[in-house]
Design a protein around this motif. Structure first.
Motif, short mmCIF file in Angstrom:
data_model
loop_
_atom_site.label_atom_id
_atom_site.label_comp_id
_atom_site.label_asym_id
_atom_site.label_seq_id
_atom_site.Cartn_x
_atom_site.Cartn_y
_atom_site.Cartn_z
N LYS A 183 42.49 27.62 34.62
CA LYS A 183 41.85 26.41 34.43
C LYS A 183 42.68 25.21 33.78
N LYS A 184 43.94 25.54 33.48
CA LYS A 184 44.88 24.37 33.18
C LYS A 184 46.29 24.66 33.84
N GLU A 185 46.85 23.45 34.22
CA GLU A 185 48.05 23.47 34.74
C GLU A 185 49.24 23.60 33.69
N LEU A 186 50.20 24.51 34.11
CA LEU A 186 51.44 24.48 33.10
C LEU A 186 52.52 25.19 33.70
N PRO A 187 53.86 24.78 33.66
CA PRO A 187 54.87 25.27 34.21
C PRO A 187 55.02 26.98 34.23
N GLY A 188 55.21 27.43 35.59
CA GLY A 188 55.44 28.58 35.72
C GLY A 188 54.14 29.36 35.86
N HIS A 189 52.92 28.74 35.65
CA HIS A 189 51.78 29.28 35.75
C HIS A 189 51.43 30.39 34.79
N VAL A 190 50.95 31.75 35.31
CA VAL A 190 50.58 32.86 34.09
C VAL A 190 51.47 33.96 34.34
N ALA A 191 51.49 34.55 35.45
CA ALA A 191 51.95 35.82 35.54
C ALA A 191 53.63 35.62 35.64
N ASN A 192 54.19 34.83 36.03
CA ASN A 192 55.76 34.82 35.58
C ASN A 192 55.76 34.41 34.21
N ARG A 193 55.05 33.62 33.42
CA ARG A 193 55.33 33.35 32.09
C ARG A 193 55.20 34.73 31.39
N ILE A 194 54.15 35.50 31.63
CA ILE A 194 53.88 36.86 31.07
C ILE A 194 55.13 37.81 31.18
N GLN A 195 55.79 37.89 32.54
CA GLN A 195 56.90 38.69 32.89
C GLN A 195 58.17 38.10 32.01
N GLU A 196 58.16 37.02 32.09
CA GLU A 196 59.50 36.48 31.18
C GLU A 196 59.41 36.36 29.95
N ALA A 197 58.18 36.53 29.08
CA ALA A 197 58.34 37.01 27.60
C ALA A 197 58.65 38.32 27.51
N LEU A 198 57.94 39.32 28.55
CA LEU A 198 58.78 40.60 28.48
C LEU A 198 60.36 40.87 28.58
N TYR A 199 60.68 40.11 29.68
CA TYR A 199 62.02 40.13 29.98
C TYR A 199 62.82 39.73 28.77
N ARG A 200 62.46 38.64 28.08
CA ARG A 200 63.31 38.17 26.95
C ARG A 200 63.54 39.34 25.96
N GLU A 201 62.48 39.96 25.81
CA GLU A 201 62.39 40.88 24.61
C GLU A 201 63.14 42.24 25.18
N VAL A 202 63.21 42.45 26.56
CA VAL A 202 64.00 43.36 26.99
C VAL A 202 65.66 43.07 27.00
N VAL A 203 65.91 41.82 27.37
CA VAL A 203 67.34 41.57 27.33
C VAL A 203 67.75 41.54 25.88
N TYR A 204 66.96 40.99 25.02
CA TYR A 204 67.36 41.21 23.55
C TYR A 204 67.80 42.41 23.14
N LEU A 205 66.89 43.47 23.51
CA LEU A 205 67.07 44.71 22.96
C LEU A 205 68.37 45.33 23.54
N GLN A 207 71.02 43.11 24.55
CA GLN A 207 72.12 42.68 23.71
C GLN A 207 72.55 43.23 22.33
N GLU A 208 71.42 43.59 21.71
CA GLU A 208 71.45 44.09 20.42
C GLU A 208 72.20 45.71 20.29
N GLY A 209 72.36 46.25 21.61
CA GLY A 209 72.77 47.58 21.63
C GLY A 209 71.80 48.86 21.60
N VAL A 210 70.37 48.13 21.51
CA VAL A 210 69.23 49.42 21.38
C VAL A 210 69.29 50.25 22.35
N LEU A 211 69.41 49.93 23.34
CA LEU A 211 69.48 50.70 24.64
C LEU A 211 70.15 50.06 26.06
#
Length: 327
Positions: A183-205, A207-211
Motif C-alpha cells: 500500500k506504500k512505495e519504499l525502496p526494495g519493496h518488502v520481501a527483499n527488505r525482510i531477507q536483507e534484515a535476516l542476512y545482516r544478522e547472519v553475516v554479523y554472526l 563475523q563475530e565467529g559465532v558460527l
C-alpha cells in the motif's frame, strides 16, 4: 475509471534470468509470448533457459494448449510490445534506463495494455515519470525464479490507477502467482527488505565467529526456514502462544523479543569478511556448479509447492462458518 484488455499475448522486455523465467511461466500458463532483448545472444540464451526450465514449471501449473512453440523473439522492442495485452519489463536496475524504457514501451504498446516492471528496488513513481499513460504502469516484482516461486509484490506509483492495481492482482492470481499488494512505495519493496534484515544478522554472526558459513545456512534452512515454507511469522507466533494464541504470545513472549532486538548486530563488511563468506560458500557448494545447485533448489521447491497444494484449505473451509469470508 479505466479498463484493460483481456490478456492473451504477453511481451517480455529484457530476457536475463528474471525475464527468461517469467517467459517460462507465461508459456506454461498458455500465453503467446513475444520476448525482446538487445543482446546479440539473447534469443539463444532465452530458448535454452526455457527448455531447461520447462519440466519444473510444467510440474507446477501446465495448462492445456501450452507450448514452447508459442514463444517468439525480436530484437525490436517496439515490435515486441505493439500487440501485447500485458508487458513484463525486466531491464537492468538503473533508474535512467527504466524511465526511458517505460516511456518507449508506453508509446509503442496498445493504450489499454498493462505495463508491469519486475524492478526489485526502483519505485514506480520514478519509473513512470515520462510516461504519457502512467495510470496503467505498476510494479510486479517476482521472487527468483518466477517460474517456481509464486510471490509477486504489486505496488503502484503516484499516478497508477486503482483499477490497474486491482486488475494486476487478479491477473497474477489467475496464473498461479501469490500477489501481495504493497500500500506504500519504499525502496526494495518488502520481501527483499525482510531477507536483507535476516542476512545482516547472519553475516554479523559469521563475523563475530559465532558460527561458520555452512552452519549459518543450516541454522536458517533447517530451522525457521522450514516453518516459513509453510506459514509466515505472525501465524507461527499464533501457534507459539499455545492455547492462548497470538494474544498470549504478545502479552508474555513479545516483550522478550523486543528486548532482544537491541542485541542484534550490524556487521562491518570488510574485505576479510567478504573472503570468509566466499570461501565458506565455495566449500559448502562442494564442487557443484551454480546450475546444478539451482536445479536442486528448483526440484525441492516444486516438491514443496506440491505438498502445500495438497494441504490448502478448500473454498468452503477458507470461507468459514456459513460461507462467510474470514478476515
Amino acid at each position: 475509471m479505466i479498463s484493460h484488455r483481456p490478456v492473451h499475448r504477453v511481451a517480455i522486455v529484457g530476457t536475463g534470468t528474471i525475464g527468461a523465467s517469467w517467459a517460462t511461466h507465461y508459456l506454461v500458463r498458455g500465453f503467446d509470448v513475444t520476448a525482446t532483448d538487445p543482446a546479440p545472444t539473447a534469443e539463444t540464451a532465452l530458448r535454452s533457459y526455457v527448455a531447461a526450465a520447462w519440466d519444473a514449471a510444467a510440474s507446477i501449473g501446465l495448462v492445456p494448449g501450452a507450448s514452447l512453440a508459442r514463444l517468439s523473439f525480436t530484437a525490436d522492442m517496439r515490435q515486441a510490445v505493439a500487440h501485447a495485452d500485458f508487458v513484463q519489463e525486466n531491464a537492468p536496475e538503473r533508474p535512467e534506463l527504466k524511465v526511458g524504457l517505460f516511456a518507449d514501451i508506453d508509446d509503442a504498446s496498445p493504450p489499454d495494455a498493462i505495463i508491469a516492471s519486475s524492478s526489485s528496488g526502483i519505485t514506480m513513481s520514478v519509473i513512470q515519470t515520462e510516461c504519457r499513460r502512467p495510470e496503467r504502469t505498476v510494479i510486479g516484482h517476482p521472487f527468483n525464479p518466477p517460474h517456481i516461486v509464486p510471490l509477486v509484490e504489486v505496488v503502484g506509483g503516484k499516478k497508477t490507477a486503482p483499477e490497474t492495481i486491482q486488475d494486476v492482482m487478479s491477473f497474477y492470481a489467475a496464473i498461479g502467482k501469490k500477489p501481495i499488494h504493497l500500500k506504500k512505495e519504499l525502496p526494495g519493496h518488502v520481501a527483499n527488505r525482510i531477507q536483507e534484515a535476516l542476512y545482516r544478522e547472519v553475516v554479523y554472526l559469521v563475523q563475530e565467529g559465532v558460527l561458520d558459513v555452512a552452519d549459518s545456512d543450516a541454522a536458517v534452512s533447517w530451522g525457521p526456514g522450514l516453518r516459513w515454507g509453510v506459514m509466515g511469522p505472525h501465524l507461527l507466533w499464533h501457534l507459539g502462544g499455545g492455547e492462548g494464541g497470538i494474544q498470549h504470545f504478545m502479552d508474555t513472549l513479545m516483550p522478550r523479543m523486543v528486548e532482544a532486538w537491541q542485541q542484534l548486530g550490524t556487521p562491518e563488511f570488510t574485505p576479510e569478511l567478504k573472503d570468509t563468506i566466499v570461501d565458506g560458500v565455495l566449500k559448502e557448494a562442494n564442487g557443484h556448479s551454480v546450475d546444478e545447485l539451482a536445479a536442486r533448489r528448483d526440484a525441492m521447491l516444486s516438491a514443496l509447492l506440491a505438498v502445500r497444494a495438497q494441504h490448502e484449505p478448500s473454498p468452503s473451509e477458507a470461507s468459514g462458518p456459513e460461507g462467510k469470508e474470514q478476515p
